[in-house]
Design a protein around this motif. Structure first.
Motif, PDB file in Angstrom:
ATOM      1  N   CYS A  16     -10.275   2.426   8.918  1.00 30.15           N
ATOM      2  CA  CYS A  16      -9.116   2.601   8.038  1.00 30.15           C
ATOM      3  C   CYS A  16      -8.410   3.907   8.371  1.00 30.15           C
ATOM      4  O   CYS A  16      -9.027   4.971   8.418  1.00 30.15           O
ATOM      5  CB  CYS A  16      -9.535   2.593   6.572  1.00 30.15           C
ATOM      6  SG  CYS A  16      -8.122   2.833   5.475  1.00 30.15           S
ATOM      7  N   ILE A  17      -7.090   3.820   8.588  1.00 31.93           N
ATOM      8  CA  ILE A  17      -6.326   5.030   8.938  1.00 31.93           C
ATOM      9  C   ILE A  17      -5.484   5.524   7.758  1.00 31.93           C
ATOM     10  O   ILE A  17      -4.670   6.424   7.903  1.00 31.93           O
ATOM     11  CB  ILE A  17      -5.419   4.794  10.169  1.00 31.93           C
ATOM     12  CG1 ILE A  17      -4.466   3.618   9.908  1.00 31.93           C
ATOM     13  CG2 ILE A  17      -6.260   4.562  11.405  1.00 31.93           C
ATOM     14  CD1 ILE A  17      -3.383   3.468  10.959  1.00 31.93           C
ATOM     15  N   GLY A  18      -5.642   4.914   6.594  1.00 35.44           N
ATOM     16  CA  GLY A  18      -4.930   5.390   5.409  1.00 35.44           C
ATOM     17  C   GLY A  18      -3.428   5.190   5.480  1.00 35.44           C
ATOM     18  O   GLY A  18      -2.659   5.957   4.892  1.00 35.44           O
ATOM     19  N   CYS A  19      -2.985   4.141   6.159  1.00 26.28           N
ATOM     20  CA  CYS A  19      -1.542   3.958   6.359  1.00 26.28           C
ATOM     21  C   CYS A  19      -0.847   3.325   5.156  1.00 26.28           C
ATOM     22  O   CYS A  19       0.366   3.350   5.051  1.00 26.28           O
ATOM     23  CB  CYS A  19      -1.292   3.104   7.595  1.00 26.28           C
ATOM     24  SG  CYS A  19      -1.919   1.421   7.432  1.00 26.28           S
ATOM     25  N   HIS A  20      -1.610   2.717   4.250  1.00 26.07           N
ATOM     26  CA  HIS A  20      -1.062   2.089   3.042  1.00 26.07           C
ATOM     27  C   HIS A  20      -0.252   0.820   3.305  1.00 26.07           C
ATOM     28  O   HIS A  20       0.433   0.360   2.403  1.00 26.07           O
ATOM     29  CB  HIS A  20      -0.181   3.064   2.247  1.00 26.07           C
ATOM     30  CG  HIS A  20      -0.968   3.914   1.293  1.00 26.07           C
ATOM     31  ND1 HIS A  20      -1.497   3.425   0.132  1.00 26.07           N
ATOM     32  CD2 HIS A  20      -1.301   5.213   1.346  1.00 26.07           C
ATOM     33  CE1 HIS A  20      -2.113   4.397  -0.495  1.00 26.07           C
ATOM     34  NE2 HIS A  20      -2.027   5.487   0.222  1.00 26.07           N
ATOM     35  N   CYS A  22      -1.409  -2.075   3.577  1.00 21.66           N
ATOM     36  CA  CYS A  22      -2.014  -3.053   2.664  1.00 21.66           C
ATOM     37  C   CYS A  22      -1.458  -2.886   1.252  1.00 21.66           C
ATOM     38  O   CYS A  22      -1.104  -3.861   0.582  1.00 21.66           O
ATOM     39  CB  CYS A  22      -3.533  -2.890   2.651  1.00 21.66           C
ATOM     40  SG  CYS A  22      -4.061  -1.176   2.456  1.00 21.66           S
ATOM     41  N   VAL A  44      -5.170   2.901  -1.667  1.00 24.71           N
ATOM     42  CA  VAL A  44      -6.041   3.542  -0.667  1.00 24.71           C
ATOM     43  C   VAL A  44      -6.254   4.984  -1.094  1.00 24.71           C
ATOM     44  O   VAL A  44      -5.295   5.752  -1.169  1.00 24.71           O
ATOM     45  CB  VAL A  44      -5.422   3.478   0.749  1.00 24.71           C
ATOM     46  CG1 VAL A  44      -6.380   4.054   1.776  1.00 24.71           C
ATOM     47  CG2 VAL A  44      -5.056   2.045   1.109  1.00 24.71           C
ATOM     48  N   CYS A 262      -3.181  -5.708   7.445  1.00 22.03           N
ATOM     49  CA  CYS A 262      -3.928  -4.464   7.709  1.00 22.03           C
ATOM     50  C   CYS A 262      -3.769  -4.037   9.167  1.00 22.03           C
ATOM     51  O   CYS A 262      -4.107  -4.764  10.094  1.00 22.03           O
ATOM     52  CB  CYS A 262      -5.407  -4.664   7.392  1.00 22.03           C
ATOM     53  SG  CYS A 262      -6.406  -3.252   7.875  1.00 22.03           S
ATOM     54  N   VAL A 263      -3.251  -2.823   9.321  1.00 21.24           N
ATOM     55  CA  VAL A 263      -2.979  -2.291  10.653  1.00 21.24           C
ATOM     56  C   VAL A 263      -4.273  -2.053  11.436  1.00 21.24           C
ATOM     57  O   VAL A 263      -4.345  -2.300  12.634  1.00 21.24           O
ATOM     58  CB  VAL A 263      -2.200  -0.967  10.504  1.00 21.24           C
ATOM     59  CG1 VAL A 263      -2.072  -0.250  11.822  1.00 21.24           C
ATOM     60  CG2 VAL A 263      -0.842  -1.240   9.880  1.00 21.24           C
ATOM     61  N   GLY A 264      -5.292  -1.577  10.736  1.00 19.21           N
ATOM     62  CA  GLY A 264      -6.557  -1.265  11.406  1.00 19.21           C
ATOM     63  C   GLY A 264      -7.441  -2.481  11.616  1.00 19.21           C
ATOM     64  O   GLY A 264      -8.514  -2.358  12.203  1.00 19.21           O
ATOM     65  N   ILE A 266      -9.272  -3.941   9.469  1.00 20.17           N
ATOM     66  CA  ILE A 266     -10.570  -3.518   8.926  1.00 20.17           C
ATOM     67  C   ILE A 266     -11.152  -4.547   7.955  1.00 20.17           C
ATOM     68  O   ILE A 266     -12.266  -4.405   7.506  1.00 20.17           O
ATOM     69  CB  ILE A 266     -10.478  -2.151   8.210  1.00 20.17           C
ATOM     70  CG1 ILE A 266      -9.955  -2.297   6.770  1.00 20.17           C
ATOM     71  CG2 ILE A 266      -9.610  -1.158   8.959  1.00 20.17           C
ATOM     72  CD1 ILE A 266     -10.284  -1.105   5.911  1.00 20.17           C
ATOM     73  N   ARG A 267     -10.348  -5.580   7.587  1.00 25.33           N
ATOM     74  CA  ARG A 267     -10.777  -6.443   6.478  1.00 25.33           C
ATOM     75  C   ARG A 267     -11.272  -7.800   6.977  1.00 25.33           C
ATOM     76  O   ARG A 267     -10.613  -8.446   7.773  1.00 25.33           O
ATOM     77  CB  ARG A 267      -9.617  -6.652   5.506  1.00 25.33           C
ATOM     78  CG  ARG A 267      -9.195  -5.352   4.826  1.00 25.33           C
ATOM     79  CD  ARG A 267      -7.977  -5.561   3.969  1.00 25.33           C
ATOM     80  NE  ARG A 267      -7.518  -4.294   3.432  1.00 25.33           N
ATOM     81  CZ  ARG A 267      -7.449  -4.001   2.138  1.00 25.33           C
ATOM     82  NH1 ARG A 267      -7.766  -4.890   1.243  1.00 25.33           N
ATOM     83  NH2 ARG A 267      -7.032  -2.815   1.746  1.00 25.33           N
TER      84      ARG A 267
HETATM   85 FE1  SF4 Z   1      -6.506   1.074   5.834  1.00 23.43          FE
HETATM   86 FE2  SF4 Z   1      -5.698  -1.328   6.740  1.00 23.43          FE
HETATM   87 FE3  SF4 Z   1      -4.774  -0.429   4.413  1.00 23.43          FE
HETATM   88 FE4  SF4 Z   1      -3.944   0.747   6.691  1.00 23.43          FE
HETATM   89  S1  SF4 Z   1      -3.555  -1.377   6.073  1.00 23.43           S
HETATM   90  S2  SF4 Z   1      -4.640   1.788   4.791  1.00 23.43           S
HETATM   91  S3  SF4 Z   1      -5.837   0.594   7.936  1.00 23.43           S
HETATM   92  S4  SF4 Z   1      -6.934  -0.935   4.873  1.00 23.43           S
END
Ligand code: SF4
Ligand code: SF4
Length: 428
Positions: A16-20, A22, A44, A262-264, A266-267
């Motif tokens: 997770c890069i905290g990009c928001h 999501c 986040v 989700c950019v990363g 991660i889900r």
């Molecule tokens: Fe983290 Fe994915 Fe949300 Fe970005 S979109 S904040 S990578 S969970």
């Protein structure tokens, strides 16, 4: 045994890069309307930090109200201001979060900013988009990013208090990570148990927890009842609202919006089969550090023919069972044991699980701060920048051994992948 199916999610915090992204796509889909401005079904958080709503993990902040007892049943907290008389007064519910506990959307007073000349740089004050009043900005999304290492960020996070003294004055050891949060769609949902109208319910077919808008009477006991503080009150409709796990998309075979965008990446979403008859017993586990394992013990092997037979007899359809057989959740949670529930000690049996993040190695092997050989992994885990104790407080009720074991597997996997992608041999 009673076999039930539960949809669930695993989030890999390592990525997770905290990009928001999501949070924003969820907001555009579900809460982009009057009355829902402050709601983030998905948010986040920066960790360590105060979270959203503020101090949601700090029981004393929302003193009174409900809590789950050791039997997993709702009871009034000791010292609660709620009592039977109070219950009769429908809206006497003083311990739920209020607007100040959330970061409400703000705009700027542009007249101040652009409307008059000044030899000084103009300074705009933030204005609430809900009340129109000037705000004293002391909180906002990822406010804590800028506070890492300060007394304020540690002092307000109960998880940090035990290790605060180690870190104060040792800036090199400060750390932060991101924790995306949504409703946990708990097996033992406190919001459902605390709703006096029967409006909050858990769907039988997949365990998604929803609010029946027709039945909701705006009591808001779900807001005090939910230990994750993931139910919101819409001031426009006077009804409770919460994450729906994007059920209309799930019913069409699509992932949730937060997962798809989700950019990363991660889900992971999947179905898991569990023994509904043993949920109450698992909640009674007296030792907080064993609650993770108690919950793990509820999950059933979807490839076991006896379980499949029992699931069919209990009304789980074959399509759902096939989903469970292909699901990554069972693999990560039960087979590999690298995913953990958020605060299992809350006893609601949460179903959004997390893979703990790896972090750089501090003061290890004369300045080498990455793991290069398998034999380096075990000693290095205690030197990781994000303390194992911190992760255990978040994800395993304080059980550090299970977190260490997961970090070991993750570090080993990273070494393996590095060797594989660079064409080298890997000898564990
Ligand atoms: Fe983290 Fe994915 Fe949300 Fe970005 S979109 S904040 S990578 S969970
Ligand atoms: Fe209910 Fe809160 Fe659990 Fe969601 S996280 S199911 S709102 S108790």
């Amino acid at each position: 045994m009673k076999v039930k199916a539960q949809i669930s999610m695993v989030l890999n915090l390592d990525k997770c890069i905290g990009c928001h992204t999501c949070s924003v796509t969820c907001k555009q889909t579900w809460t982009n309307r009057p009355g829902a401005e402050y709601m983030w079904f998905n948010n986040v958080e920066t960790r360590p930090g105060v979270g959203y709503p503020k101090k949601w993990e700090d029981e004393s902040h929302y003193k009174g109200g409900w809590k789950l007892n050791r039997k997993g049943k709702l009871e009034l907290r000791a010292g609660s201001k709620l009592n039977k008389v109070a219950l009769a007064k429908i809206f006497y519910n003083p311990d739920m979060p209020n607007l100040d506990d959330y970061y409400e959307p703000w705009t700027y007073d542009y007249q101040t900013l652009f409307g008059k000349e000044s030899k000084h740089q103009p300074v705009a004050r933030a204005k609430s988009q809900i009340t129109g009043e000037y705000m004293d900005l002391t909180n906002g999304p990822n406010w804590d990013d800028d506070l890492a290492g300060s007394d304020r960020s540690f002092g307000e996070d109960p998880n940090m208090q035990s290790i605060e003294s180690d870190i104060k004055g040792n800036f090199e050891r400060t750390f932060m990570m991101y924790l995306p949060r949504l409703c946990e769609h708990c097996l033992n949902a406190a919001c459902v148990a605390s709703c006096p109208s029967g409006a909050m319910y858990k769907r039988d077919e997949d365990g998604i927890v929803l609010v029946d808008q027709e039945r909701c009477r705006g009591w808001r006991f779900c807001m005090t009842g939910c230990p994750y503080k993931k139910v919101y009150f819409n001031w426009n409709t006077n009804k409770a609202e919460k994450c729906t796990f994007c059920y209309p998309r799930i019913e069409e075979g699509l992932p949730t919006v937060c997962s798809e965008t989700c950019v990363g990446r991660i889900r992971y979403i999947g179905v898991i089969l569990y023994d509904a008859d043993r949920v109450a017993e698992a909640c009674e586990e007296p030792d907080d550090t064993k609650l993770y394992e108690a919950q793990l013990g509820l999950f059933l092997d979807p490839n076991d023919p006896e379980i499949v037979e029992q699931a069919l007899a209990d009304g789980v359809d074959m399509e759902t069972i096939r989903c469970a057989q292909k699901s990554p959740i069972y693999k990560m949670a039960v087979e590999q044991k690298i995913a953990f529930p958020l605060h299992p000690e809350y006893r609601t049996m949460p179903m959004v699980w997390y893979v703990p993040p790896l972090s750089p190695i501090m003061n290890y092997f004369e300045g080498k701060n990455s793991i290069k050989y398998p034999e380096m992994i075990f000693p290095a885990i205690n030197e990781m920048r994000i303390p194992v104790e911190y992760l255990a407080n978040l994800l395993s009720g304080g059980n550090t051994e299970v977190i260490k074991s997961a970090l070991y597997k993750l570090a080993m996997m990273r070494l393996y992948m590095r060797a594989k992608t660079s064409g080298k041999d890997f000898d564990p």
